[in-house]
Enzyme design. Structure first.
Site, PDB file in Angstrom:
ATOM      1  N   ASN A  38      29.001 -31.387 -11.687  1.00 35.26           N
ATOM      2  CA  ASN A  38      29.880 -31.937 -12.463  1.00 35.26           C
ATOM      3  C   ASN A  38      31.085 -32.344 -11.408  1.00 35.26           C
ATOM      4  O   ASN A  38      30.950 -32.993 -10.236  1.00 35.26           O
ATOM      5  CB  ASN A  38      30.386 -31.408 -13.510  1.00 35.26           C
ATOM      6  CG  ASN A  38      31.235 -32.719 -14.491  1.00 35.26           C
ATOM      7  OD1 ASN A  38      31.262 -33.728 -14.294  1.00 35.26           O
ATOM      8  ND2 ASN A  38      32.332 -31.841 -15.315  1.00 35.26           N
ATOM      9  N   SER A  80      25.559 -37.854 -19.872  1.00 39.29           N
ATOM     10  CA  SER A  80      25.879 -37.930 -18.605  1.00 39.29           C
ATOM     11  C   SER A  80      25.640 -39.343 -18.215  1.00 39.29           C
ATOM     12  O   SER A  80      24.961 -40.393 -18.913  1.00 39.29           O
ATOM     13  CB  SER A  80      24.895 -37.140 -17.833  1.00 39.29           C
ATOM     14  OG  SER A  80      24.878 -37.509 -16.239  1.00 39.29           O
ATOM     15  N   THR A 117      28.064 -34.701  -7.955  1.00 38.13           N
ATOM     16  CA  THR A 117      26.826 -35.237  -7.971  1.00 38.13           C
ATOM     17  C   THR A 117      26.233 -35.574  -7.031  1.00 38.13           C
ATOM     18  O   THR A 117      26.890 -36.018  -5.997  1.00 38.13           O
ATOM     19  CB  THR A 117      26.495 -36.535  -9.047  1.00 38.13           C
ATOM     20  OG1 THR A 117      27.290 -35.942 -10.320  1.00 38.13           O
ATOM     21  CG2 THR A 117      25.257 -36.896  -9.398  1.00 38.13           C
ATOM     22  N   THR A 175      23.658 -32.312 -10.414  1.00 40.25           N
ATOM     23  CA  THR A 175      25.121 -32.195 -10.399  1.00 40.25           C
ATOM     24  C   THR A 175      25.512 -30.844 -10.873  1.00 40.25           C
ATOM     25  O   THR A 175      25.035 -30.300 -11.556  1.00 40.25           O
ATOM     26  CB  THR A 175      25.742 -33.537 -11.360  1.00 40.25           C
ATOM     27  OG1 THR A 175      27.041 -33.390 -11.322  1.00 40.25           O
ATOM     28  CG2 THR A 175      25.407 -33.261 -12.913  1.00 40.25           C
ATOM     29  N   ARG A 212      19.065 -31.176 -17.739  1.00 47.94           N
ATOM     30  CA  ARG A 212      20.352 -31.006 -17.955  1.00 47.94           C
ATOM     31  C   ARG A 212      20.791 -29.769 -18.594  1.00 47.94           C
ATOM     32  O   ARG A 212      20.186 -29.178 -19.206  1.00 47.94           O
ATOM     33  CB  ARG A 212      20.888 -32.420 -18.791  1.00 47.94           C
ATOM     34  CG  ARG A 212      22.007 -32.324 -19.186  1.00 47.94           C
ATOM     35  CD  ARG A 212      22.973 -33.053 -18.168  1.00 47.94           C
ATOM     36  NE  ARG A 212      24.065 -33.638 -18.597  1.00 47.94           N
ATOM     37  CZ  ARG A 212      25.245 -33.500 -17.841  1.00 47.94           C
ATOM     38  NH1 ARG A 212      25.345 -33.142 -16.574  1.00 47.94           N
ATOM     39  NH2 ARG A 212      26.313 -34.072 -18.264  1.00 47.94           N
TER      40      ARG A 212
END
Length: 580
Positions: A412, A463, A392, A410, A115
């Protein structure tokens, strides 16, 4: 003090207008109406390996890796880099994600967290103006909204630890597609048309994804991405550090400095991935294995399954009013808990054991009225602490040995910020928007966040991405995942229950109509096509029904006694599952 550099007045005015006229961008690719053809209930079948992705060329690339002797992780790395070229609205090397990896030989499953992270200059109030209001464009559509990307580090780390083939070989197909060009398909035309005003605001983006006269590429034409090809070639030749410490990082930082962005050389150099222990649960004899925080999805899918397990779901019937009611009421409770308890567990003590315990689920279940929909105003976050002993795209891959990957990645919004870092061809994420900009103020997806998810330097934003594995007798039975923001969580719940409770094959489970409730706003979102008597009964129970765009885009593979089966969701164009 707010660390953000001033931005030009005309840019500020543009984005204020843009927020009103063109948001939300994350819905770019969702088709307005649910598919109507009903002749697609048979899953893809094979006996060796299988790849399910949201983009056909990426699927083909992954399958070729399996055919040549690579394992599921090798194929996942090839697919990950290919999607950065072929699915620019969601595939990426400028974003991040989560990967579940199950290795058949050891029987071990690990969770890889790649992430994005907040830059060191980030502060908890960085998007709040002097009047105390959240300036949405800063967190959504500016250089200040970019989190430190993790995709390159994540794919490389997975390969180094569990793969078998050289990185350069796996990136080669992506380089070729970027350099020689790819054939534009319907999905590209649709998303680039819808995103035209936003994307053409950024000259670097406009020159790549649109013709010199500003028009959109037509289906069948060739889209070349020379700068992206150059970046991919450098990664193939020099490894991931060129992205974080070498020539690519220098270009990203230079673009940040020129436009008031926060990411520095140190932010990129210090970025790290984390191998975490998955969260685990059980449902009707199956083991559920999922991502831990900063994913909220894994915890809450398990929480939902725990809450619903004692109900006779199969007898109540698939998508009956009673079944939907119970599931929606459980969803409200889970999303209320998400608003308070979930964040990056490296910075916040998430009560994982409490939230995923059967005892806490009993407490939640006892609050559900089978005949009445409780208003959101009557529901708040629960107290799981007593039970403690925290745009995503998805692809799923299984190889002939049973090694399995479930990966969600992703940037976003569709196309992330819409910004391409100058000279790199890399679309940059806007994942800073996933933090809680201000407690009590919903984000772009209508989600409320608490102090657990406030901005902090080097912290990873919360997330809903939920790559999932379902094990049967210790071996992978189902790998699945989906895009869709908060709608990912109910989508995963429904896929699992469709297969286990309603005994659907994976194509039937994928195609079945979906619904979603996230507590606030207090609405039960449904896809088109539900039985009208069912909807009437739900309204009678007190549900506020809203019919909206299609929900999710699952990519799933299953291993059964009869071989491998898989299905790609028809809700978005261009997806493909293949096996051999």
């Amino acid at each position: 003090m707010n660390p953000l550099k001033p931005i030009k007045r005309n840019i500020f005015i543009y984005f204020l207008a843009f927020e009103i006229l063109f948001f939300p961008f994350s819905a770019f690719a969702e088709q307005a109406a649910i598919f109507s053809q009903r002749d697609i209930f048979q899953p893809v079948h094979s006996n060796n390996g299988m790849v399910a992705t949201q983009e056909a060329r990426a699927t083909q690339i992954g399958l070729e890796v399996l055919k040549k002797g690579g394992n599921a992780v090798d194929a996942a790395v090839a697919v990950g880099f290919a999607l950065a070229v072929t699915l620019p609205r969601a595939g990426n090397i400028g974003g991040g994600g989560f990967m579940l990896i199950h290795m058949a030989k050891t029987g071990k499953t690990v969770a890889l967290d790649y992430r994005e992270k907040a830059p060191e200059a980030a502060t908890h109030d960085m998007y709040i103006n002097p009047l105390g209001r959240v300036v949405k464009m800063l967190s959504r559509s500016s250089y200040q909204s970019v989190g430190v990307p993790g995709s390159v580090a994540g794919l490389a780390a997975a390969l180094e630890k569990y793969g078998t083939l050289p990185l350069s070989d796996l990136i080669a197909p992506a380089i070729q597609l970027a350099e020689e060009g790819m054939v534009v398909n319907d999905d590209h035309v649709a998303t680039l048309t819808k995103g035209r005003t936003r994307l053409q605001f950024w000259p670097e983006t406009a020159k790549i994804f649109y013709k010199p006269d500003g028009s959109v590429f037509e289906r069948g034409e060739i889209l070349v991405q020379k700068d992206l090809a150059g970046s991919l070639r450098q990664i193939a030749e020099q490894g991931p550090r060129v992205f974080y410490e070498g020539a690519i990082s220098e270009k990203i930082v230079a673009d940040m400095e020129a436009n008031g962005g926060l990411i520095t050389r140190k932010d990129l150099k210090d970025y790290d991935v984390v191998f975490r222990e998955p969260v685990r649960g059980s449902y009707r004899g199956y083991e559920i294995v999922a991502m831990p925080p900063p994913s909220s999805g894994g915890i809450h899918v398990i929480q939902l399954l725990n809450t619903l397990e004692p109900y006779p779901i199969q007898n109540l019937g698939h998508n009956s009013a009673d079944t939907i009611h119970l599931m929606a009421e459980a969803m409200k409770l889970a999303f209320a808990d998400r608003s308070k308890h979930l964040g990056d567990s490296d910075y916040w003590q998430v009560p994982i054991m409490g939230l995923t315990s059967k005892a806490y689920a009993t407490q939640l279940r006892n609050s559900i009225d089978p005949n009445r929909a409780r208003p959101a105003s009557e529901i708040g976050p629960g107290n799981p602490i007593p039970y403690e002993s925290n745009e995503t795209t998805h692809f799923s891959i299984i190889d002939k040995e049973g090694n399995t990957v479930s990966n969600t990645t992703t940037i976003n919004f569709s196309f992330g910020t819409g910004i391409v870092a100058k000279g790199t061809g890399i679309l940059l994420n806007n994942e800073m928007e996933n933090f809680t900009a201000k407690v009590g103020v919903p984000n772009a997806y209508g989600l409320l966040g608490g102090y657990a998810n406030v901005i902090h330097l080097r912290k990873r934003p919360l997330s809903s991405m939920s790559p999932m594995l379902v094990l049967k007798k210790g071996k992978p039975f189902l790998a699945t995942g989906s895009p869709g923001g908060p709608r990912i969580i109910p989508t995963m719940l429904q896929i699992i229950m469709n297969v286990i409770d309603h005994r659907m094959n994976i194509a039937e489970a994928t195609n079945a109509r979906r619904f979603h409730h996230q507590w606030k706003p207090d609405e039960l979102r449904i896809e088109k096509g539900f039985n009208q008597d069912t909807l009437r009964l739900l309204k009678k129970k007190g549900h506020h029904l809203i019919e909206k765009n299609a929900i999710g885009s699952t990519q799933s593979v299953m291993r059964t006694d009869d071989g491998l089966f898989g299905a790609s969701d028809p809700r978005r164009m261009g997806a493909l599952t293949l096996g051999y």
